[in-house]
Motif scaffolding. Structure first.
Motif, short mmCIF file in Angstrom:
data_model
loop_
_atom_site.label_atom_id
_atom_site.label_comp_id
_atom_site.label_asym_id
_atom_site.label_seq_id
_atom_site.Cartn_x
_atom_site.Cartn_y
_atom_site.Cartn_z
N ASP A 50 -0.67 -2.40 5.58
CA ASP A 50 0.85 -2.43 6.15
C ASP A 50 1.30 -3.44 5.16
OD1 ASP A 50 2.66 -4.06 7.84
OD2 ASP A 50 2.98 -1.98 8.52
N ALA A 51 2.43 -3.27 4.54
CA ALA A 51 3.13 -3.86 3.68
C ALA A 51 3.48 -5.20 4.21
CB ALA A 51 4.23 -3.36 2.94
N PHE A 52 4.02 -5.23 5.66
CA PHE A 52 4.42 -6.55 6.54
C PHE A 52 3.13 -7.35 6.55
CE2 PHE A 52 7.87 -3.45 7.51
CZ PHE A 52 9.04 -4.12 6.89
N LYS A 53 2.27 -6.68 7.09
CA LYS A 53 1.21 -7.58 7.27
C LYS A 53 0.49 -8.13 5.99
CE LYS A 53 -0.23 -5.41 11.37
NZ LYS A 53 -0.97 -4.47 12.08
N TYR A 54 0.40 -7.40 4.88
CA TYR A 54 0.17 -7.98 3.53
C TYR A 54 0.83 -9.11 3.10
CZ TYR A 54 -1.49 -8.10 -1.44
OH TYR A 54 -1.79 -8.32 -2.56
N LEU A 55 2.29 -9.03 3.21
CA LEU A 55 3.21 -9.98 2.88
C LEU A 55 2.84 -11.50 3.68
CD1 LEU A 55 6.29 -8.22 2.44
CD2 LEU A 55 5.15 -9.44 0.66
N GLU A 56 2.56 -11.39 5.02
CA GLU A 56 2.05 -12.18 5.75
C GLU A 56 0.73 -12.98 5.39
OE1 GLU A 56 2.33 -10.54 9.65
OE2 GLU A 56 4.53 -10.78 9.52
N LYS A 57 -0.17 -12.31 5.01
CA LYS A 57 -1.60 -12.69 4.73
C LYS A 57 -1.94 -12.94 3.37
CE LYS A 57 -3.11 -10.57 8.80
NZ LYS A 57 -4.16 -9.90 9.67
N THR A 58 -1.46 -12.42 2.47
CA THR A 58 -1.95 -12.53 0.98
C THR A 58 -1.85 -13.92 0.48
OG1 THR A 58 -2.01 -11.80 -1.18
CG2 THR A 58 0.22 -11.99 -0.19
N LYS A 59 -2.78 -14.41 -0.29
CA LYS A 59 -2.51 -15.62 -1.11
C LYS A 59 -2.06 -15.55 -2.35
CE LYS A 59 -3.83 -17.58 2.83
NZ LYS A 59 -2.56 -17.94 3.80
N GLN A 60 -2.22 -14.57 -2.85
CA GLN A 60 -1.70 -14.27 -4.40
C GLN A 60 -0.17 -14.72 -4.46
OE1 GLN A 60 -3.16 -10.66 -6.29
NE2 GLN A 60 -4.46 -10.43 -4.32
N SER A 61 0.08 -14.75 -5.80
CA SER A 61 1.44 -14.78 -5.91
C SER A 61 1.76 -13.82 -7.26
CB SER A 61 2.04 -16.24 -6.55
OG SER A 61 1.30 -16.89 -7.52
N PHE A 62 2.89 -13.59 -7.47
CA PHE A 62 3.63 -12.39 -8.61
C PHE A 62 4.39 -12.84 -9.32
CE2 PHE A 62 1.48 -10.44 -4.77
CZ PHE A 62 0.31 -9.82 -5.41
#
Length: 176
Positions: A100-112
């Motif tokens: 889920d994109a919203f959950k990904y945004l909340e949990k990822t530690k990567q930056s882009f």
């Protein structure tokens, strides 16, 4: 759906029947990538593609030589299709994530360097995407968020909004 430029250019990828995804039109995609080409050297970019759908935007970034492309899609059929195309074309710089994109945004530690989001136009919570990106510090210094949306949304009052680009019925709000 076709790949417009780069090493996979002119490849036509059929959209399977029954797909719920609404790929970005070739007209809008071509114009958007012309603008991005003026902002960045693709070879230096690490890109996040949210709500990837058929993966068309991710393939375009990979085709143009991006260092890394991460695409996030939660629909099982769409995710499978993306993986099929990645294997078919042999795209090594593309990582697909089923989430889920919203959950990904909340949990990822990567930056882009660049985040592209193309949620369904009627998706509840679309207005929260810029805040999630910035509050979780997902963009690197001088990074850009591009949010595709319908004409019924306006992000012009958001403090990180910089411009709106419109191509036909497709709107791209840009945030830095």
């Amino acid at each position: 759906m076709r790949i417009i430029a780069g090493k996979y250019r002119k490849r036509v990828l059929p959209k399977p029947k029954g797909f719920e995804a609404r790929p970005t039109t070739d007209f809008a995609k071509e114009n958007l990538f012309n603008v991005i080409n003026n902002w960045y050297d693709f070879e230096d970019l690490e890109v996040l593609d949210l709500f990837a759908g058929t993966g068309g935007i991710s393939y375009e970034f990979a085709s143009r030589g991006c260092k890394k492309v991460t695409c996030v899609e939660k629909n099982h059929r769409h995710f499978g299709y993306i993986n099929h195309i990645v294997a078919l074309l042999g795209i090594k710089e593309l990582e697909s994530v089923k989430a889920d994109a919203f959950k990904y945004l909340e949990k990822t530690k990567q930056s882009f360097d660049l985040i592209f989001a193309d949620p369904p136009y009627d998706l509840e919570g679309i207005d929260k995407i810029p805040d999630l990106v910035f509050s979780n510090q997902l963009l690197r210094d001088k990074g850009t968020l591009i949010l595709e949306h319908s004409k019924y949304y306006s992000f012009s009052k958001h403090p990180r909004f910089t411009e709106l680009r419109t191509y036909g019925s497709v709107n791209f709000s840009v945030f830095e």
